[in-house]
Write a protein that holds these residues in place. Sequence first.
Motif, short mmCIF file in Angstrom:
data_model
loop_
_atom_site.label_atom_id
_atom_site.label_comp_id
_atom_site.label_asym_id
_atom_site.label_seq_id
_atom_site.Cartn_x
_atom_site.Cartn_y
_atom_site.Cartn_z
N SER A 22 0.83 -1.21 0.00
CA SER A 22 0.00 0.00 0.00
C SER A 22 0.87 1.25 0.00
O SER A 22 0.54 2.24 -0.66
CB SER A 22 -0.94 0.01 1.21
OG SER A 22 -0.21 -0.03 2.42
N THR B 160 3.91 1.44 -1.18
CA THR B 160 4.55 1.49 -2.50
C THR B 160 3.59 2.06 -3.54
O THR B 160 3.97 2.91 -4.35
CB THR B 160 5.04 0.10 -2.93
OG1 THR B 160 5.95 -0.39 -1.95
CG2 THR B 160 5.71 0.13 -4.29
N ARG B 161 2.34 1.61 -3.49
CA ARG B 161 1.34 2.11 -4.44
C ARG B 161 1.10 3.61 -4.25
O ARG B 161 0.98 4.36 -5.21
CB ARG B 161 0.02 1.34 -4.30
CG ARG B 161 0.08 -0.05 -4.91
CD ARG B 161 -1.29 -0.71 -4.95
NE ARG B 161 -1.83 -0.97 -3.61
CZ ARG B 161 -1.55 -2.04 -2.87
NH1 ARG B 161 -0.73 -2.97 -3.35
NH2 ARG B 161 -2.09 -2.20 -1.69
N LYS C 119 1.84 6.46 -6.92
CA LYS C 119 0.81 7.42 -7.32
C LYS C 119 1.35 8.85 -7.24
O LYS C 119 1.15 9.66 -8.16
CB LYS C 119 -0.41 7.26 -6.41
CG LYS C 119 -1.57 8.14 -6.78
CD LYS C 119 -2.73 7.88 -5.83
CE LYS C 119 -3.86 8.85 -6.08
NZ LYS C 119 -4.95 8.69 -5.14
#
Length: 107
Positions: free
Chosen positions: A28, A30-31, A35
Amino acid sequence: MIQYKGALILGALVGAAAGILLAPQKGSETREQLKKEGEKVKDQFTNDFNEVKEDISKATASGKDKFKEDFKDFASKASYKTEEAISFLEKQLAILKEKNKTLQKPA
């Protein structure tokens, strides 16, 4: 100049992606980081695109102005040459009239 900006953007993307993907974080996190980096790259790309578009617009306007100026110069020179040609033709016509008079019989 455009090529360098593209290379910089590509380098930033590759570096950011490699750094994020190799970092020991939760998925999460990393995402979320991907983003944020994606938004930064998008913003930078948009800014660069707008800058290039503005440069092209300026170059086009400058070229248009130069074309108009060159056309005015050409039209002016052409007008003078036309005037010279008319004067030459009038002189030749006067010479022909005089020659023609010598050929005519008195009535």
